[in-house]
Design a protein around this motif. Structure first.
Motif, short mmCIF file in Angstrom:
data_model
loop_
_atom_site.label_atom_id
_atom_site.label_comp_id
_atom_site.label_asym_id
_atom_site.label_seq_id
_atom_site.Cartn_x
_atom_site.Cartn_y
_atom_site.Cartn_z
N LYS A 194 45.08 71.93 45.92
CA LYS A 194 44.60 72.63 44.71
C LYS A 194 44.39 74.11 45.00
CE LYS A 194 41.11 69.76 44.56
NZ LYS A 194 41.57 68.89 45.67
N SER A 195 43.64 74.40 46.06
CA SER A 195 43.38 75.81 46.42
C SER A 195 44.68 76.50 46.82
CB SER A 195 42.37 75.88 47.56
OG SER A 195 41.16 75.23 47.20
N SER A 196 45.54 75.78 47.53
CA SER A 196 46.82 76.36 47.95
C SER A 196 47.66 76.75 46.74
CB SER A 196 47.62 75.36 48.79
OG SER A 196 46.89 74.97 49.91
N LEU A 235 42.16 81.92 48.94
CA LEU A 235 41.15 80.87 48.99
C LEU A 235 41.30 80.13 50.30
CD1 LEU A 235 41.28 79.28 45.42
CD2 LEU A 235 40.25 81.38 46.20
N GLU A 236 40.20 79.59 50.77
CA GLU A 236 40.25 78.82 52.00
C GLU A 236 40.96 77.49 51.75
OE1 GLU A 236 37.36 76.70 55.26
OE2 GLU A 236 36.43 77.81 53.61
N VAL A 237 41.90 77.17 52.60
CA VAL A 237 42.55 75.87 52.51
C VAL A 237 42.22 75.08 53.77
CG1 VAL A 237 44.43 76.81 51.11
CG2 VAL A 237 44.77 76.54 53.55
N THR A 284 37.41 70.80 51.70
CA THR A 284 37.28 72.21 52.05
C THR A 284 36.57 73.02 50.96
OG1 THR A 284 39.34 71.98 53.25
CG2 THR A 284 38.58 74.23 52.84
N THR A 285 37.03 72.87 49.72
CA THR A 285 36.39 73.59 48.61
C THR A 285 35.08 72.92 48.27
OG1 THR A 285 38.56 74.23 47.77
CG2 THR A 285 36.71 74.41 46.23
N ARG A 286 34.03 73.71 48.28
CA ARG A 286 32.69 73.15 48.10
C ARG A 286 32.04 73.58 46.79
NH1 ARG A 286 31.27 68.87 51.20
NH2 ARG A 286 32.20 69.07 53.26
N VAL A 332 40.63 77.16 37.36
CA VAL A 332 39.40 76.75 38.01
C VAL A 332 39.76 75.91 39.23
CG1 VAL A 332 37.16 75.62 37.68
CG2 VAL A 332 38.41 76.49 35.70
N ASP A 333 39.23 76.29 40.38
CA ASP A 333 39.40 75.46 41.57
C ASP A 333 38.18 74.54 41.65
OD1 ASP A 333 40.49 74.43 43.85
OD2 ASP A 333 39.84 76.06 45.17
N THR A 334 38.42 73.29 42.01
CA THR A 334 37.30 72.34 42.07
C THR A 334 37.30 71.62 43.42
OG1 THR A 334 38.55 70.46 41.15
CG2 THR A 334 37.46 71.92 39.58
MG MG Z 1 40.33 73.38 47.88
#
Ligand code: MG
Ligand code: GTP
Ligand code: ZN
Length: 223
Positions: free
Chosen positions: A102-104, A114-116, A129-131, A144-146
């Motif tokens: 998702k972040s990628s 964004l951190e992956v 990873t995504t908090r 929106v990243d979740t």
């Molecule tokens: Mg993520």
């Protein structure tokens, strides 16, 4: 929506990938929640650089009749243009299991950083990873990243209540032979007949049966 916790989105992009192994029950649950909240779902198969040529079509086939589907690679950029077009002018939300990318994808679409995270080597699962939930500006839309779902997330719909999420079955079920028909294995089932007659969407019915079986199995294991 409660999970992911977002509001006012134009579409929910449900991301799946060949790795980690797709949790189709999670996908179906997200679709049902969208339906419930009047949100348009779309299915994004990421990491097609890790699939054979036939796999993307096969994985997306159960969904493409009903929803917009995309086969993409955040890594190589393949297939991103149609997705970019879809997002144009919208606020979309990426959701799905941890480590599907998702972040990628938001990075690939918006040149953000964004951190992956990696997959754990041993069990091929995401590491969450995504908090937090955050909105990012893409060139022509917003995303929106979740936080990713993990395989441990239990499905909270009881299997015999699942049918209430499929409003269109209601018109037929009074004609089933058994009043408590689950429309799966029973004889003389009016829902199954309606599917056979082309009155109900067969793909959606097949996903209902799959989800019903999965929910029942978890339920029986739990109690
Ligand atoms: Mg993520
Ligand atoms: N081969 C390949 N790897 C990808 C692709 N997209 C993402 N990845 C890798 O998949 C892993 C997970 O990516 P993330 O973007 O952190 O996944 P996420 O869905 O945001 O995960 P959470 O934040 O934990 O929910 C990373 O190692 C990425 O490099 C892709 O298109 N192809
Ligand atoms: Zn029935």
């Amino acid at each position: 929506m409660i999970r992911p916790y977002v509001a006012n989105i134009d579409a929910l992009l449900i991301v799946v990938a060949p790795v980690p192994k797709p949790d189709w029950v999670c996908v179906e649950k997200l679709i049902l929640n969208c339906h419930h909240q009047n949100i348009t779902p779309a299915i994004v198969l990421n990491k097609i650089d890790r699939t054979t040529e036939a796999e993307p079509r096969a994985m997306l086939a159960p969904y493409e009749e009903e929803f917009s589907t995309f086969a993409v690679s955040a890594e190589t950029g393949e297939g991103l243009e149609p997705l970019r077009d879809y997002i144009r002018g919208k606020l979309v939300c990426f959701a799905g299991q941890s480590a599907v990318g998702k972040s990628s994808l938001i990075n690939a679409l918006g040149k953000k950083t964004l951190e992956v995270g990696d997959l754990s080597k041993r069990i091929q699962r995401g590491k969450n990873t995504t908090r937090h939930v955050e909105i990012y500006d893409l060139s022509d839309g917003r995303a929106v990243d979740t936080c990713g779902f993990s395989v441990m997330d239990s499905v909270d719909i009881k299997y015999d209540e699942l049918v209430y999420y499929y409003d269109e079955f209601l018109a037929y079920q009074s004609k089933c032979k058994y009043t408590n028909c689950t429309h799966t294995k029973e004889p003389n089932c009016a829902v199954k007949q309606a599917v056979a007659d082309g009155l109900l969407n067969a793909r959606r019915y097949e996903r209902y049966v799959k989800l019903f079986d999965a929910l029942k199995e978890t339920w029986l294991k739990k109690y």
